[in-house]
Design an enzyme around this catalytic site. Structure first.
Site, mmCIF file in Angstrom:
data_model
loop_
_atom_site.group_PDB
_atom_site.id
_atom_site.type_symbol
_atom_site.label_atom_id
_atom_site.label_comp_id
_atom_site.label_asym_id
_atom_site.label_seq_id
_atom_site.Cartn_x
_atom_site.Cartn_y
_atom_site.Cartn_z
ATOM 1 N N HIS A 1 -15.250 20.149 21.799
ATOM 2 C CA HIS A 1 -14.390 21.167 22.404
ATOM 3 C C HIS A 1 -14.376 21.089 23.928
ATOM 4 O O HIS A 1 -13.324 21.220 24.544
ATOM 5 C CB HIS A 1 -14.846 22.560 21.942
ATOM 6 C CG HIS A 1 -13.816 23.627 22.154
ATOM 7 N ND1 HIS A 1 -12.598 23.623 21.499
ATOM 8 C CD2 HIS A 1 -13.819 24.735 22.950
ATOM 9 C CE1 HIS A 1 -11.909 24.684 21.864
ATOM 10 N NE2 HIS A 1 -12.609 25.365 22.745
ATOM 11 N N ASP B 1 -13.302 17.781 17.651
ATOM 12 C CA ASP B 1 -13.352 19.223 17.928
ATOM 13 C C ASP B 1 -13.285 20.004 16.618
ATOM 14 O O ASP B 1 -12.271 19.979 15.921
ATOM 15 C CB ASP B 1 -12.181 19.603 18.835
ATOM 16 C CG ASP B 1 -12.261 21.020 19.376
ATOM 17 O OD1 ASP B 1 -13.051 21.833 18.843
ATOM 18 O OD2 ASP B 1 -11.532 21.320 20.347
ATOM 19 N N SER C 1 -8.852 25.880 25.644
ATOM 20 C CA SER C 1 -9.313 26.813 24.640
ATOM 21 C C SER C 1 -8.439 28.078 24.687
ATOM 22 O O SER C 1 -7.217 27.967 24.643
ATOM 23 C CB SER C 1 -10.807 27.108 24.853
ATOM 24 O OG SER C 1 -11.384 27.669 23.703
#
Length: 267
Positions: free
Chosen positions: A248, A220, A104
Site C-alpha cells: 500500500h 496491495d 489511499s
C-alpha cells in the site's frame, strides 16, 4: 528553500467554520502540487518523499479536519467535504490551479477535487485508491478481520505489514508516518473511517477533465489493485502503472520508481 525546512502551519477557514492547517514547502516559485494523505493521517504521511518534488514544485499539504493542528468538529466528515477543504486551502493561498496527488483515502478525496472543481486541477495523480461504492473491489474478509481486532498493537502490526514488505520493515525501523495520527480524538477517527467507507465517486469520475496518472502496488491487499482498471475506464484521460512487489505504501518503499513516474507525468 528545500523540502526539509520547517515553516510553521498556516490556517484556512472553511465555509462551515472549521480551521484547517496547511503546510507549504519547497521553492515558492515552483508549480503548486497538493499532496493528500491517507485516512486518519495528517501531513506527516508525506515526510519521507515530499522533498523529491521540490526540484520543480511547491508542495502543499494539509491536516484533514480531525487531524494534526486542524479543528476536530463532531461532524462534517466525508470525502466530498474534505475535497472542499482542499479548495479552501487553495483559495487561502491564492492558487487558481494546482496539480493534485492523493494516495489511499487521499486519492478518494482527490477524485472529488477533480470532479467537483475541474478548473482547479491541472494534472491528477491517484495512488493506491479506488472509486468506492458497490462496484469497487474491496479488501478481503481476512484483512477486514485483522484490522478489526480489539488489540491495538496487533492492529498496528497488521497495518504495518499491509503497508510495507518484510524486507523494507527489517531495514527501516519505526516510527512510520503512515499508520495514523496518534493525536486524533476518537470521534474524528470514526468520522474518517465512515468517510472513507462511504466514498462513492463512480458517477462523478467521467466528469474529471484533468489528465490522470493512476499508480498502485501489485501486492496491495489494503486496497486491491483490481480497482486500477475500474478507475482507468471511468476517467476519460487516464493512464495506469502497477509497481511490481509494492504494497500500500508504494510511494515510500518504492520511492525512486514512483517518484520518477509522478515527476515525469507532471512535467
Amino acid at each position: 528553500m528545500t523540502g526539509t525546512d520547517e515553516r510553521p502551519d498556516a490556517f484556512a477557514r472553511t465555509d462551515d467554520g472549521v480551521s484547517v492547517a496547511y503546510q507549504c514547502r519547497g521553492d515558492e516559485a515552483g508549480r503548486p502540487l497538493v499532496l493528500l494523505a491517507g485516512q486518519a493521517n495528517n501531513h506527516h504521511w508525506w515526510d519521507g518523499v515530499r522533498e523529491d518534488f521540490h526540484g520543480t514544485a511547491r508542495t502543499i499539504t494539509l491536516d484533514y479536519r480531525g487531524t494534526g493542528a486542524s479543528d476536530a468538529p463532531r461532524d462534517g466528515y466525508s470525502t466530498p467535504r474534505f475535497a472542499d477543504d482542499v479548495v479552501g486551502v487553495l483559495d487561502a493561498l491564492g492558487i487558481e490551479r494546482a496539480d493534485v496527488y492523493g494516495t489511499s483515502m487521499g486519492g478518494r478525496v482527490a477524485q472529488w477535487v477533480a470532479a467537483r472543481h475541474p478548473e482547479r486541477v491541472r494534472r491528477l495523480v491517484l495512488g493506491c485508491t479506488s472509486p468506492g461504492g458497490p462496484l469497487a473491489v474491496e479488501r478481503d474478509a481476512s484483512v477486514r478481520r485483522a484490522l478489526a481486532q480489539p488489540d491495538p498493537d496487533a492492529v498496528r502490526q497488521t497495518l504495518t505489514e499491509l503497508m510495507y514488505s518484510p524486507g523494507w520493515i527489517a531495514e527501516h525501523p519505526v516510527p512510520y508516518g503512515t499508520l495514523g495520527d496518534p493525536g486524533m480524538p476518537p470521534h474524528a477517527r470514526r468520522g474518517h473511517l465512515v468517510a472513507s467507507n462511504r466514498h462513492d465517486a463512480w458517477n462523478a469520475l467521467p466528469s474529471v477533465v484533468a489528465p490522470t496518472l493512476i499508480l498502485h502496488g501489485d501486492q496491495d491487499r489494503l486496497t486491491p489493485p483490481e480497482n486500477v482498471p475500474l478507475l482507468a475506464a471511468r476517467i476519460p484521460d487516464a493512464r495506469a502503472h502497477l509497481l511490481p512487489g509494492a504494497r500500500h505504501a508504494y510511494f515510500e518503499e518504492h520511492r525512486e520508481a514512483a517518484g520518477a513516474l509522478v515527476r515525469e507525468f507532471l512535467g
